[in-house]
Motif scaffolding. Sequence first.
Motif, PDB file in Angstrom:
ATOM      1  N   GLN A   1       0.845  -1.193   0.000  1.00  0.00           N
ATOM      2  CA  GLN A   1       0.000   0.000   0.000  1.00  0.00           C
ATOM      3  C   GLN A   1       0.880   1.243   0.000  1.00  0.00           C
ATOM      4  O   GLN A   1       2.049   1.177   0.375  1.00  0.00           O
ATOM      5  CB  GLN A   1      -0.872   0.017   1.245  1.00  0.00           C
ATOM      6  CG  GLN A   1      -2.028  -0.936   1.155  1.00  0.00           C
ATOM      7  CD  GLN A   1      -3.039  -0.712   2.269  1.00  0.00           C
ATOM      8  OE1 GLN A   1      -3.080   0.346   2.899  1.00  0.00           O
ATOM      9  NE2 GLN A   1      -3.838  -1.712   2.514  1.00  0.00           N
ATOM     10  N   ILE A   2       0.278   2.354  -0.421  1.00  0.00           N
ATOM     11  CA  ILE A   2       1.023   3.627  -0.428  1.00  0.00           C
ATOM     12  C   ILE A   2       0.368   4.595   0.532  1.00  0.00           C
ATOM     13  O   ILE A   2      -0.853   4.742   0.543  1.00  0.00           O
ATOM     14  CB  ILE A   2       1.025   4.255  -1.844  1.00  0.00           C
ATOM     15  CG1 ILE A   2       1.942   3.444  -2.766  1.00  0.00           C
ATOM     16  CG2 ILE A   2       1.459   5.716  -1.791  1.00  0.00           C
ATOM     17  CD1 ILE A   2       2.140   4.069  -4.131  1.00  0.00           C
ATOM     18  N   ARG A   3       1.168   5.251   1.333  1.00  0.00           N
ATOM     19  CA  ARG A   3       0.702   6.403   2.109  1.00  0.00           C
ATOM     20  C   ARG A   3       1.452   7.612   1.572  1.00  0.00           C
ATOM     21  O   ARG A   3       2.692   7.605   1.515  1.00  0.00           O
ATOM     22  CB  ARG A   3       0.994   6.233   3.597  1.00  0.00           C
ATOM     23  CG  ARG A   3       0.213   5.092   4.228  1.00  0.00           C
ATOM     24  CD  ARG A   3      -1.266   5.391   4.211  1.00  0.00           C
ATOM     25  NE  ARG A   3      -2.107   4.226   4.313  1.00  0.00           N
ATOM     26  CZ  ARG A   3      -2.967   4.008   5.289  1.00  0.00           C
ATOM     27  NH1 ARG A   3      -3.078   4.860   6.283  1.00  0.00           N
ATOM     28  NH2 ARG A   3      -3.732   2.952   5.273  1.00  0.00           N
ATOM     29  N   THR A   4       0.716   8.643   1.167  1.00  0.00           N
ATOM     30  CA  THR A   4       1.352   9.856   0.643  1.00  0.00           C
ATOM     31  C   THR A   4       1.425  10.896   1.748  1.00  0.00           C
ATOM     32  O   THR A   4       0.418  11.171   2.411  1.00  0.00           O
ATOM     33  CB  THR A   4       0.536  10.422  -0.543  1.00  0.00           C
ATOM     34  OG1 THR A   4       0.385   9.394  -1.513  1.00  0.00           O
ATOM     35  CG2 THR A   4       1.223  11.616  -1.176  1.00  0.00           C
TER      36      THR A   4
ATOM     37  N   LEU B   1      -2.443   9.286   9.282  1.00  0.00           N
ATOM     38  CA  LEU B   1      -2.723   8.407   8.142  1.00  0.00           C
ATOM     39  C   LEU B   1      -1.752   8.568   6.979  1.00  0.00           C
ATOM     40  O   LEU B   1      -1.714   7.728   6.085  1.00  0.00           O
ATOM     41  CB  LEU B   1      -4.158   8.630   7.621  1.00  0.00           C
ATOM     42  CG  LEU B   1      -5.293   8.237   8.563  1.00  0.00           C
ATOM     43  CD1 LEU B   1      -6.616   8.158   7.808  1.00  0.00           C
ATOM     44  CD2 LEU B   1      -5.023   6.904   9.247  1.00  0.00           C
ATOM     45  N   SER B   2      -0.947   9.623   6.976  1.00  0.00           N
ATOM     46  CA  SER B   2      -0.003   9.805   5.869  1.00  0.00           C
ATOM     47  C   SER B   2       1.289   9.030   6.076  1.00  0.00           C
ATOM     48  O   SER B   2       2.125   8.982   5.174  1.00  0.00           O
ATOM     49  CB  SER B   2       0.303  11.293   5.681  1.00  0.00           C
ATOM     50  OG  SER B   2       0.809  11.845   6.884  1.00  0.00           O
ATOM     51  N   TYR B   3       1.457   8.405   7.230  1.00  0.00           N
ATOM     52  CA  TYR B   3       2.708   7.656   7.435  1.00  0.00           C
ATOM     53  C   TYR B   3       2.511   6.403   8.288  1.00  0.00           C
ATOM     54  O   TYR B   3       3.489   5.715   8.625  1.00  0.00           O
ATOM     55  CB  TYR B   3       3.789   8.563   8.057  1.00  0.00           C
ATOM     56  CG  TYR B   3       3.319   9.300   9.289  1.00  0.00           C
ATOM     57  CD1 TYR B   3       3.438   8.728  10.552  1.00  0.00           C
ATOM     58  CD2 TYR B   3       2.723  10.553   9.187  1.00  0.00           C
ATOM     59  CE1 TYR B   3       2.975   9.391  11.681  1.00  0.00           C
ATOM     60  CE2 TYR B   3       2.259  11.221  10.305  1.00  0.00           C
ATOM     61  CZ  TYR B   3       2.388  10.630  11.539  1.00  0.00           C
ATOM     62  OH  TYR B   3       1.932  11.288  12.656  1.00  0.00           O
TER      63      TYR B   3
ATOM     64  N   LEU C   1       5.268   7.614   0.409  1.00  0.00           N
ATOM     65  CA  LEU C   1       5.766   8.558  -0.590  1.00  0.00           C
ATOM     66  C   LEU C   1       5.822   9.896   0.113  1.00  0.00           C
ATOM     67  O   LEU C   1       4.782  10.505   0.384  1.00  0.00           O
ATOM     68  CB  LEU C   1       4.756   8.669  -1.737  1.00  0.00           C
ATOM     69  CG  LEU C   1       4.909   7.791  -2.962  1.00  0.00           C
ATOM     70  CD1 LEU C   1       3.791   8.134  -3.947  1.00  0.00           C
ATOM     71  CD2 LEU C   1       6.252   7.962  -3.623  1.00  0.00           C
ATOM     72  N   ASP C   2       7.017  10.337   0.460  1.00  0.00           N
ATOM     73  CA  ASP C   2       7.162  11.592   1.202  1.00  0.00           C
ATOM     74  C   ASP C   2       7.533  12.692   0.202  1.00  0.00           C
ATOM     75  O   ASP C   2       8.616  12.657  -0.395  1.00  0.00           O
ATOM     76  CB  ASP C   2       8.255  11.418   2.266  1.00  0.00           C
ATOM     77  CG  ASP C   2       8.307  12.595   3.215  1.00  0.00           C
ATOM     78  OD1 ASP C   2       8.022  13.735   2.769  1.00  0.00           O
ATOM     79  OD2 ASP C   2       8.631  12.400   4.400  1.00  0.00           O
TER      80      ASP C   2
ATOM     81  N   GLY D   1      -0.314  19.523   0.316  1.00  0.00           N
ATOM     82  CA  GLY D   1      -1.003  18.338  -0.230  1.00  0.00           C
ATOM     83  C   GLY D   1      -2.216  17.938   0.581  1.00  0.00           C
ATOM     84  O   GLY D   1      -3.311  17.766   0.045  1.00  0.00           O
ATOM     85  N   GLY D   2      -2.055  17.798   1.893  1.00  0.00           N
ATOM     86  CA  GLY D   2      -3.177  17.410   2.740  1.00  0.00           C
ATOM     87  C   GLY D   2      -4.095  18.588   3.005  1.00  0.00           C
ATOM     88  O   GLY D   2      -5.326  18.456   2.962  1.00  0.00           O
TER      89      GLY D   2
END
Length: 534
Positions: free
Chosen positions: A102-105, A115-117, A127-128, A179-180
């Motif tokens: 899975q990817i967390r952006t 939730l982003s990491y 994906l940072d 982004g968020g």
Amino acid sequence: MKPPNSCVSVAFVVLISFALQSSSSSHEDFLQCLYLHSPNATSFSKLVFTTTNSSYSSLLHFSIHNLRFSSDTTPKPLVIVTPLRPSHIQASIFCSQRHGLQIRTRSGGHDYEGLSYVSHHLPFIVLDLINLNSVQVDRHSATAWVQSGATVGQVYYQIAQKTKSLAFPAGVCTTMGVGGHFSGGGYGFLMRKYGLAADNIIDAHIIDAKGRLLDRESMGEDLFWAIRGGGGASFGVITAWKIRLVSVPPSVTVFRIPRTLEQNATKLVHIWQSVGSKLDKDLFIRVILQRVNVNNRTTIQASFESMFLGSVGKLLPLMQDMFPELGLVREDCVEMSWIDSILYFANFSSGSPLEVLLNRTDLTNGLFFKAKSDYVRKAIPEDGLEGIWTMFYEQEAEFAIMILNPYGGRMDEIPEDEIPFPHRFGNLYKIQHEVYWLEEGNEAEERHINWIRRLYAYMAPFVSKSPRAAYLNYRDLDIGVNNNNGHTGYDEASIWGSKYFKNNFKRLADVKTNVDPLNFFRNEQSIPSLIPSH
Ligand code: FDA
């Protein structure tokens, strides 16, 4: 006699070693795939961090803004990729799909629930976007292109480098990632005049689950609608945004007036509730409630914080007319440029150089917290407010705050379905409930989270109902989560979805079904695909 326990331990060891084997092989396969599918593997490899890399941990923690999600037991990504160009993101998406990751952006890492990491459904990569942070301002067209990994502070800084007459209506905390923040709404002191950050986006670049790099025209109006307030994480990786800048006068007026219970705070907050959303659009007054110590006495303080798009001379009669009870006088007010007001409300010490806006870390990197949100449509009576004060005297509320944010003005004019963010006409104000603590460990966490849940229960009769609305950017997993590894059905997801998006939730699910039918981009609160899960 405890045979079941020893049984459980053996099974647990087997499970762990299986998980480790499968994660190490999937991560090696993933890396091979990544380098095979990127134009320059050697330079790309410098942007990829595995758990054995000495910078992995510092990179992961650098953008964690809630210490609740930085403990040893928090699930960690197998790999962190810090892309410099779209091809790095495209390769990451392709190889994650191929190898079941899975990817967390992550843009700024401010997500309240991490939730982003963090993903509880292993394995995953992060994906940072920290390296994708350019901001190009064009003052002639009053627009800017902003990459998602830029912070809100960088956006403000670059605008101020070009002009004093333009600004952007985004948030107060300058370390938030674009982004968020933009994809979830994004409000600040200019919202009553100009709406949200998401209301002022005119184009965007996104990479979807098929790896296509799309702009507004090629993504189509439905997807462009969805990513302005519906959250980016359900739809792809947004790499950049084109924003419309807004006009500000050469100087604005700010004030901050603290009033304790002994100085009539209850009455003032009660009056403010009916006044805050009716004021002139140029005037924004929010209220911050907290417990304080004054002369060795504990009390409750309401701090009235305001920005007016004009001079003190114009502000005073407006206040006299609408909110004379606050007793505002000239000496309470300071005139300054809009960019200095950003520093002022972000609590930088007076005289700080504008370059402080470029910092990516702040106080929140060192605190544990839990937050929740509410919308108020009818003023809370004074005895209702007094019940809040009672809760603020409890031990767990030492570092608790409530931020009351006025609506009205431009927010009343924008239709509920213009973008997915639906909280418009009829709201007097939004509340952010927040509790911070400093002690590590489960016991402290439980006590503070229980406190804020009790506060939330206490507030129920006073706030919006059916649904009890919430703000996506104040992410709260208490209001519902996706089950089944993020593949929840529509009805179940509607429980939390209707709170964030009201009637816009169905359209979001339709868009999701079109752009990511197999639900590759998912998390605990991602929009569900209407295609049944597999
Ligand atoms: P982060 O990187 O954690 O991402 C948040 C979510 O968006 C995650 O689901 C993530 O996967 C997704 N995402 C991020 N980048 C993406 C991309 N490029 N493409 C697709 N998905 C992406 N809000 C507000 O409106 N006004 C305010 O004044 C404040 N103030 C504030 C202060 C502090 C201290 C905090 C911690 C938070 C706020 N917020 C706020 C809330 C803030 O708007 C919210 O947490 C944003 O999601 C933060 O965006 P980041 O990019 O930093 O988060």
